[in-house]
Design a protein around this motif. Structure first.
Motif, PDB file in Angstrom:
ATOM      1  N   LEU A 220       0.869  -1.262  -0.054  1.00 44.26           N
ATOM      2  CA  LEU A 220      -0.144   0.009  -0.076  1.00 44.26           C
ATOM      3  C   LEU A 220       0.862   1.410  -0.146  1.00 44.26           C
ATOM      4  N   ILE A 221       1.923   1.367   0.689  1.00 42.29           N
ATOM      5  CA  ILE A 221       2.808   2.544   0.806  1.00 42.29           C
ATOM      6  C   ILE A 221       3.622   2.738  -0.510  1.00 42.29           C
ATOM      7  N   VAL A 222       4.099   1.485  -1.079  1.00 44.06           N
ATOM      8  CA  VAL A 222       4.730   1.423  -2.209  1.00 44.06           C
ATOM      9  C   VAL A 222       3.732   2.185  -3.518  1.00 44.06           C
ATOM     10  N   ARG A 223       2.341   1.792  -3.242  1.00 46.39           N
ATOM     11  CA  ARG A 223       1.509   2.459  -4.324  1.00 46.39           C
ATOM     12  C   ARG A 223       1.417   3.675  -4.167  1.00 46.39           C
ATOM     13  N   TYR A 224       1.273   4.267  -3.089  1.00 43.33           N
ATOM     14  CA  TYR A 224       0.674   5.585  -3.039  1.00 43.33           C
ATOM     15  C   TYR A 224       1.878   6.464  -2.342  1.00 43.33           C
ATOM     16  N   HIS A 225       3.257   5.958  -2.421  1.00 41.73           N
ATOM     17  CA  HIS A 225       4.320   6.852  -1.881  1.00 41.73           C
ATOM     18  C   HIS A 225       4.501   8.153  -2.665  1.00 41.73           C
ATOM     19  N   VAL A 226       4.155   8.344  -3.775  1.00 38.82           N
ATOM     20  CA  VAL A 226       4.402   9.472  -4.354  1.00 38.82           C
ATOM     21  C   VAL A 226       3.478  10.912  -3.829  1.00 38.82           C
ATOM     22  N   SER A 227       2.228  10.245  -3.288  1.00 39.57           N
ATOM     23  CA  SER A 227       1.222  11.016  -2.616  1.00 39.57           C
ATOM     24  C   SER A 227       1.398  11.238  -1.140  1.00 39.57           C
ATOM     25  N   LEU A 228       2.497  10.762  -0.377  1.00 45.44           N
ATOM     26  CA  LEU A 228       2.469  10.923   0.862  1.00 45.44           C
ATOM     27  C   LEU A 228       3.276  12.092   1.213  1.00 45.44           C
ATOM     28  N   SER A 229       2.887  12.671   2.203  1.00 47.03           N
ATOM     29  CA  SER A 229       3.715  13.930   2.853  1.00 47.03           C
ATOM     30  C   SER A 229       5.128  13.659   3.459  1.00 47.03           C
ATOM     31  N   ASP A 230       5.943  14.479   3.615  1.00 54.66           N
ATOM     32  CA  ASP A 230       7.325  14.178   3.953  1.00 54.66           C
ATOM     33  C   ASP A 230       7.281  13.717   5.505  1.00 54.66           C
ATOM     34  N   SER A 231       6.399  14.602   6.099  1.00 54.19           N
ATOM     35  CA  SER A 231       6.183  14.462   7.940  1.00 54.19           C
ATOM     36  C   SER A 231       5.777  12.859   8.113  1.00 54.19           C
ATOM     37  N   SER A 232       4.705  12.356   7.297  1.00 52.81           N
ATOM     38  CA  SER A 232       4.325  10.806   7.412  1.00 52.81           C
ATOM     39  C   SER A 232       5.501   9.933   7.207  1.00 52.81           C
ATOM     40  N   LEU A 233       6.400  10.102   6.088  1.00 55.90           N
ATOM     41  CA  LEU A 233       7.481   9.211   5.824  1.00 55.90           C
ATOM     42  C   LEU A 233       8.443   9.389   6.869  1.00 55.90           C
ATOM     43  N   VAL A 234       8.648  10.536   7.529  1.00 57.85           N
ATOM     44  CA  VAL A 234       9.526  10.542   8.610  1.00 57.85           C
ATOM     45  C   VAL A 234       9.065   9.839   9.751  1.00 57.85           C
ATOM     46  N   MET A 235       7.784  10.091  10.043  1.00 60.04           N
ATOM     47  CA  MET A 235       7.226   9.001  11.292  1.00 60.04           C
ATOM     48  C   MET A 235       7.266   7.556  10.638  1.00 60.04           C
ATOM     49  N   LEU A 236       7.095   7.179   9.550  1.00 64.61           N
ATOM     50  CA  LEU A 236       7.167   5.851   9.075  1.00 64.61           C
ATOM     51  C   LEU A 236       8.675   5.232   9.376  1.00 64.61           C
ATOM     52  N   GLN A 237       9.690   6.125   8.951  1.00 62.12           N
ATOM     53  CA  GLN A 237      11.069   6.019   9.328  1.00 62.12           C
ATOM     54  C   GLN A 237      11.425   5.477  10.677  1.00 62.12           C
ATOM     55  N   TRP A 238      11.042   6.268  11.610  1.00 57.99           N
ATOM     56  CA  TRP A 238      11.493   5.950  13.052  1.00 57.99           C
ATOM     57  C   TRP A 238      10.707   4.774  13.384  1.00 57.99           C
ATOM     58  N   ALA A 239       9.474   4.591  13.260  1.00 57.55           N
ATOM     59  CA  ALA A 239       8.588   3.577  13.546  1.00 57.55           C
ATOM     60  C   ALA A 239       9.156   2.114  12.921  1.00 57.55           C
ATOM     61  N   SER A 240       9.611   2.238  11.868  1.00 59.79           N
ATOM     62  CA  SER A 240      10.432   0.950  11.417  1.00 59.79           C
ATOM     63  C   SER A 240      11.762   1.023  11.934  1.00 59.79           C
ATOM     64  N   LEU A 241      12.329   1.944  12.291  1.00 59.66           N
ATOM     65  CA  LEU A 241      13.782   1.597  12.985  1.00 59.66           C
ATOM     66  C   LEU A 241      13.662   1.107  14.252  1.00 59.66           C
ATOM     67  N   ILE A 242      12.604   1.615  15.201  1.00 64.76           N
ATOM     68  CA  ILE A 242      12.258   1.068  16.336  1.00 64.76           C
ATOM     69  C   ILE A 242      11.878  -0.524  16.269  1.00 64.76           C
ATOM     70  N   THR A 243      11.108  -0.738  15.481  1.00 59.67           N
ATOM     71  CA  THR A 243      10.634  -1.995  15.342  1.00 59.67           C
ATOM     72  C   THR A 243      11.700  -3.085  14.652  1.00 59.67           C
ATOM     73  N   MET A 244      12.325  -2.626  13.781  1.00 55.35           N
ATOM     74  CA  MET A 244      13.708  -3.487  13.509  1.00 55.35           C
ATOM     75  C   MET A 244      14.437  -3.832  14.638  1.00 55.35           C
ATOM     76  N   ALA A 245      14.832  -2.880  15.424  1.00 53.63           N
ATOM     77  CA  ALA A 245      15.735  -3.036  16.418  1.00 53.63           C
ATOM     78  C   ALA A 245      15.281  -3.947  17.501  1.00 53.63           C
ATOM     79  N   LEU A 246      13.971  -3.903  18.031  1.00 52.44           N
ATOM     80  CA  LEU A 246      13.259  -4.394  19.033  1.00 52.44           C
ATOM     81  C   LEU A 246      13.110  -5.974  18.456  1.00 52.44           C
TER      82      LEU A 246
END
Length: 595
Positions: A220-246
């Protein structure tokens, strides 16, 4: 069993058709729209969008489903309801196909809801308490993600008057879309439902963790990537980093085999989400398809190991060292999972890691990312070691005879549902990198190439140094090794350390282990607060309603009043002459007094 056979044949042929259509399109697209309802300026429709990305992903999903149906005929052969199981599994696959080819929000909700509903029913397939608990957590978390997508559909319809996203998403729509994808892909803080979903049968886990439910959020994110805002992508970055480490740290200390593989899925999906967040959606999709075949093969091998002996890594002791077919397939899946050169996972992970080195990720993000990447090699080597080689240290091989002579399978049957996935897990990455990405090297820097190439060997070396080279393999881990470096044993510490210090050290150890094993305490937060709130509410309802005013004015109270009234009426009917005489005397007395 005929339902499973027909489903296997259908998925196999349709996988070939989708692959042939992807080659025939050659980069072109095909779309078909149908308006379902129109209310003034607001319209809801269903759009079918066929492109190379969707066809390739659908081909991978259907091929994995065909292998899983073949494996489920063996694994679920003794089940009391095989037709119901294969019917639910086929509905689950069809929901994913609808989700792939219907990109607009209204039609997408059909496949999205279908994935959530059928996954809930499949997790509940085994009638036991653990399945019920896991199904409730899985269903409620997925419904939370559904609510965010419904909010996206509502806001998009009010603003644009349709069910398709046109142009850039403004803040609310973008954040709701990302949060909905995070719940489906089990990103922080919604990552606790995925390990609980291991209560489902292993064929279901093979589909859920490879190419359907968990990867739906990534697609879903790959499909709509071009339509997402920068702030939402930053939130996605940190959520994925925390999940990856844990998830990576938890997989390094876990002894439940299925849970280790589930945590590896969580780590890899976070890896894909992070790639999308930093601006590489195509590389995330490339890793998605290479990881799908590897994880499906790994789960099928785990199912064979569970059928043969046990699910606890500590009880295996190199049980399947001489079972060549399972050993090679299992080892190949682990090698592809950790990105060993030159398996499929290596090409996609190498491109993403090298791209991250040249992105604008801070030091904290880079450290979390490196921890997640190294932990992948560590738990992959740990999984293969405990399954096949841990018994060699103590000259034990428990479980070999049980696996060989149980009569549960043969060599040909194992090859029938593992060989195709194994070939894809070996050649898919190289063919995909050559076919989709013409340049073999994205960045010419030799230092970055060396760092990427050393990630997998360094993780394997850490495991060898920490576990294999130690005499207590079942008790050692990365975290315990680091703990022993910071807090040595009591006979090494100075004798002046008092009892209070020992208690604090033990408390810190318990807290640290709980933090790692419970995904940052999310396991408890996801289930216990709801259970406690429900019990508290039920006690209050019982004290205030059932045992309170409802006891007197409810059905029970009314029944008691009517019963007393009928008893009084019965008494008056039986003593009517005495009552008439008493009333007559009472009236005479009143007449005399008043006169």
């Amino acid at each position: 069993m005929m339902v499973g056979f027909y489903s296997q044949s259908f998925c196999g042929w349709m996988s070939f058709v989708c692959l042939a259509a992807a080659v025939a399109l050659a980069g072109d697209t095909f779309s078909l729209g149908w308006e379902v309802i129109r209310l003034n300026s607001f319209g809801l429709g269903v759009d079918i969008f066929v492109d190379g990305v969707g066809l390739v992903f659908a081909s991978i999903v259907l091929f994995i489903a065909s292998s899983v149906f073949n494996f489920s005929g063996l694994y679920m052969g003794t089940s009391s309801h095989p037709i119901r199981f294969h019917g639910l599994l086929m509905s689950f696959v069809l929901s994913m196909i609808v989700f792939i080819f219907v990109p607009n929000l209204f039609g997408l909700m059909v496949g999205w809801d279908g994935l959530g509903i059928f996954s809930f029913l499949l997790v509940l397939f085994y009638p036991c308490h653990s399945s019920l608990s896991a199904g409730m957590i899985t269903g409620l978390t997925n419904r939370l993600g559904d609510s965010f997508l419904m909010l996206v559909l509502l806001v998009n319809g009010l603003v644009y008057g349709g069910s398709s996203i046109n142009g850039d998403c403004f803040g609310l729509v973008s954040f709701c879309l990302v949060i909905g994808a995070m719940t489906k892909s089990a990103q922080f803080p919604f990552c606790s439902w995925l390990p609980r979903a291991m209560a489902a049968p292993t064929p279901v886990s093979s589909l859920v963790h490879s190419s359907t439910l968990v990867t739906a959020g990534v697609f879903l994110i790959v499909r709509y990537h071009v339509s997402l805002s920068d702030s939402s992508l930053v939130m996605l970055q940190w959520a994925s980093l925390i999940t990856m480490a844990l998830s990576g740290l938890n997989a390094c200390v876990e002894f439940d085999m299925k849970k280790v593989v589930a945590l590896s899925t969580l780590s890899q999906v976070s890896f894909m989400m992070f790639a999308v967040g930093v601006g590489f959606p195509f590389l995330a999709f490339f890793h998605l398809i290479s990881h799908a075949v590897t994880k499906a093969l790994l789960f099928i091998c785990v199912g064979l190991v569970i059928m043969g002996y046990s699910q606890d890594l500590r009880r295996l002791g190199g049980s399947f060292l001489n079972v060549e077919s399972v050993k090679w397939y299992f080892g190949g899946a682990c090698a592809g999972l950790c990105g060993f050169p030159f398996f499929s996972g290596f090409y996609s992970k190498e491109m993403i890691i090298e791209s991250v080195l040249y992105s604008n990720v801070g030091w904290l993000g880079f450290c979390l990312f490196s921890l997640g990447v190294l932990s992948t090699s560590y738990y992959s080597a740990r999984l293969a070691f405990f399954c096949f080689f841990s018994g060699l240290l103590n000259s034990k091989r428990g479980g070999v005879s049980m696996f060989r002579y149980s009569g549960c399978m043969g060599e040909i049957r194992v090859h029938s549902f593992c060989l195709g996935l194994f070939i894809l897990s070996v050649v898919l990455g190289g063919v995909g990198a050559w076919f989709f990405l013409c340049p073999p090297s994205m960045f010419p820097c030799h230092v970055s190439k060396a760092l990427v190439m050393l990630c997998c060997p360094f993780g394997l070396w850490l495991f060898w140094l920490n576990s294999v080279n130690s005499s207590h393999c079942s008790k050692s881990s990365v975290l315990e090794g680091g703990y022993m470096m910071v807090f040595p044993k009591k006979n090494v510490i100075s004798q002046n350390v008092g009892e209070v210090g020992d208690v604090k050290i033990r408390e810190w150890k318990v807290l640290r282990e709980s933090f790692v094993r419970e995904l940052g305490f999310l396991d408890g937060f996801s289930g216990q607060p709801f259970v406690y709130a429900g019990l508290t509410l039920s006690e209050e309802v019982n004290s205030s309603l059932d045992q309170g005013w409802l006891e007197y004015f409810g059905p029970g109270g009314l029944s008691s009043c009517f019963k007393k009234f009928l008893d009084c009426n019965n008494y008056m009917s039986n003593h009517w002459f005495a009552l008439f005489f008493i009333v007559y005397i009472f009236e005479v007395v009143i007449w005399v007094v008043t006169s």
